[in-house]
Design a protein around this motif. Sequence first.
Motif, PDB file in Angstrom:
ATOM      1  N   ALA A 141       0.813  -1.220   0.000  1.00 38.06           N
ATOM      2  CA  ALA A 141       0.000   0.000   0.000  1.00 38.06           C
ATOM      3  C   ALA A 141       0.847   1.271   0.000  1.00 38.06           C
ATOM      4  CB  ALA A 141      -0.936   0.003   1.204  1.00 38.06           C
ATOM      5  N   GLY A 142       2.169   1.129   0.014  1.00 40.45           N
ATOM      6  CA  GLY A 142       3.041   2.304  -0.016  1.00 40.45           C
ATOM      7  C   GLY A 142       3.386   2.859   1.347  1.00 40.45           C
ATOM      8  N   MET A 143       3.061   2.134   2.416  1.00 43.51           N
ATOM      9  CA  MET A 143       3.411   2.575   3.759  1.00 43.51           C
ATOM     10  C   MET A 143       4.871   2.224   4.054  1.00 43.51           C
ATOM     11  SD  MET A 143      -0.005   1.315   5.841  1.00 43.51           S
ATOM     12  CE  MET A 143       0.601   1.885   7.441  1.00 43.51           C
ATOM     13  N   VAL A 144       5.460   2.958   4.980  1.00 42.92           N
ATOM     14  CA  VAL A 144       6.810   2.628   5.452  1.00 42.92           C
ATOM     15  C   VAL A 144       6.670   1.692   6.653  1.00 42.92           C
ATOM     16  CG1 VAL A 144       8.893   3.531   6.555  1.00 42.92           C
ATOM     17  CG2 VAL A 144       7.881   4.749   4.627  1.00 42.92           C
ATOM     18  N   VAL A 145       7.470   0.628   6.639  1.00 38.47           N
ATOM     19  CA  VAL A 145       7.445  -0.341   7.748  1.00 38.47           C
ATOM     20  C   VAL A 145       8.691  -0.127   8.608  1.00 38.47           C
ATOM     21  CG1 VAL A 145       7.508  -2.770   8.384  1.00 38.47           C
ATOM     22  CG2 VAL A 145       6.122  -2.026   6.436  1.00 38.47           C
ATOM     23  N   VAL A 146       8.476   0.147   9.899  1.00 35.60           N
ATOM     24  CA  VAL A 146       9.568   0.341  10.852  1.00 35.60           C
ATOM     25  C   VAL A 146       9.628  -0.869  11.770  1.00 35.60           C
ATOM     26  CG1 VAL A 146      10.467   1.761  12.742  1.00 35.60           C
ATOM     27  CG2 VAL A 146       9.329   2.850  10.779  1.00 35.60           C
ATOM     28  N   GLY A 147      10.795  -1.508  11.824  1.00 32.69           N
ATOM     29  CA  GLY A 147      11.013  -2.592  12.771  1.00 32.69           C
ATOM     30  C   GLY A 147      11.681  -2.016  14.011  1.00 32.69           C
ATOM     31  N   ALA A 148      11.068  -2.174  15.177  1.00 29.72           N
ATOM     32  CA  ALA A 148      11.569  -1.532  16.398  1.00 29.72           C
ATOM     33  C   ALA A 148      11.928  -2.563  17.463  1.00 29.72           C
ATOM     34  CB  ALA A 148      10.524  -0.567  16.944  1.00 29.72           C
ATOM     35  N   HIS A 149      12.996  -2.255  18.191  1.00 26.20           N
ATOM     36  CA  HIS A 149      13.353  -3.053  19.370  1.00 26.20           C
ATOM     37  C   HIS A 149      13.724  -2.053  20.458  1.00 26.20           C
ATOM     38  CE1 HIS A 149      15.303  -5.909  22.058  1.00 26.20           C
ATOM     39  NE2 HIS A 149      14.746  -6.878  21.352  1.00 26.20           N
ATOM     40  N   ILE A 150      12.786  -1.857  21.399  1.00 28.26           N
ATOM     41  CA  ILE A 150      12.956  -0.745  22.343  1.00 28.26           C
ATOM     42  C   ILE A 150      12.922  -1.185  23.809  1.00 28.26           C
ATOM     43  CG2 ILE A 150      11.950   0.879  20.698  1.00 28.26           C
ATOM     44  CD1 ILE A 150       9.481   0.729  22.844  1.00 28.26           C
ATOM     45  N   GLU A 151      13.020  -2.492  24.041  1.00 28.86           N
ATOM     46  CA  GLU A 151      12.941  -2.972  25.427  1.00 28.86           C
ATOM     47  C   GLU A 151      14.277  -3.512  25.931  1.00 28.86           C
ATOM     48  OE1 GLU A 151       9.077  -5.038  26.416  1.00 28.86           O
ATOM     49  OE2 GLU A 151       8.892  -4.963  24.222  1.00 28.86           O
ATOM     50  N   GLY A 152      15.350  -3.186  25.227  1.00 33.87           N
ATOM     51  CA  GLY A 152      16.678  -3.553  25.715  1.00 33.87           C
ATOM     52  C   GLY A 152      17.001  -5.027  25.572  1.00 33.87           C
ATOM     53  N   MET A 153      18.111  -5.413  26.201  1.00 32.18           N
ATOM     54  CA  MET A 153      18.606  -6.778  26.108  1.00 32.18           C
ATOM     55  C   MET A 153      17.663  -7.788  26.766  1.00 32.18           C
ATOM     56  SD  MET A 153      21.345  -6.557  24.311  1.00 32.18           S
ATOM     57  CE  MET A 153      22.143  -8.139  24.578  1.00 32.18           C
ATOM     58  N   ALA A 154      16.718  -7.312  27.581  1.00 27.38           N
ATOM     59  CA  ALA A 154      15.756  -8.217  28.214  1.00 27.38           C
ATOM     60  C   ALA A 154      14.872  -8.914  27.183  1.00 27.38           C
ATOM     61  CB  ALA A 154      14.886  -7.437  29.203  1.00 27.38           C
TER      62      ALA A 154
END
Length: 221
Positions: free
Chosen positions: A149-162
């Motif tokens: 659909a033309g959206m940008v997909v962001v892959g996030a990892h924001i909870e640290g090494m846990a």
Amino acid sequence: MKKILSIIALMLVLALALGACSAPAEEAPAAEAPAAPPAEEAPATEEAPAETGESAPATEVSGDSIQAPMIVTTCGQSPGAVMVNMVAVQSGFTSASDNSLTAETLDTSAYKTLVVTAGTSMKGMGAAGTDVDTEIERCTALMQAAKDAGMVVVGAHIEGMARRTDNSDEKSIEAVMGMADVILVVEDSDSDGFFTDYAAQNNKPLIKVSEALDIASVITE
């Protein structure tokens, strides 16, 4: 004598009759059939130009910002998606969160960016009645629909090494980052340089912030 004259007269009449019968009869000229009018050529039909479908304009991929409005989900039922959405909303950006979002329920006309957080929670998946493989199946189909659909997909990892401790975390991270256009991490998640190396090796933009609250500084609308 009269008898002889009668015979001669009869013979003359017969001779004249025979001559008339043997004369060739003149044939009447054949009637000429009227010539058929020339057939009119049907006018050539002009072919209508084929219509070309216009696809939705793609959101521009940025290596240093995330464009709102955006929608956030989790691949693993960890609290990361809720955290990203909360920071965005409290900072005044248009954002929504749905941890059961699917390709079928995604409203591609309402959002420019899809954020998928990686990392799993066994407790969260148990409460949601799912597992890591089902989560990956849902999220990969969802990310593909967003891309189409033309959206940008962001892959996030924001909870640290846990959230980088076991095989489930690894599978979630691999699935999400593999399809992401942009990678977003906090410093603790990348303390060993894993995401820095991954982004460089796969030619993906990497956005790194100090902590989750700093995500607001990289959102634009």
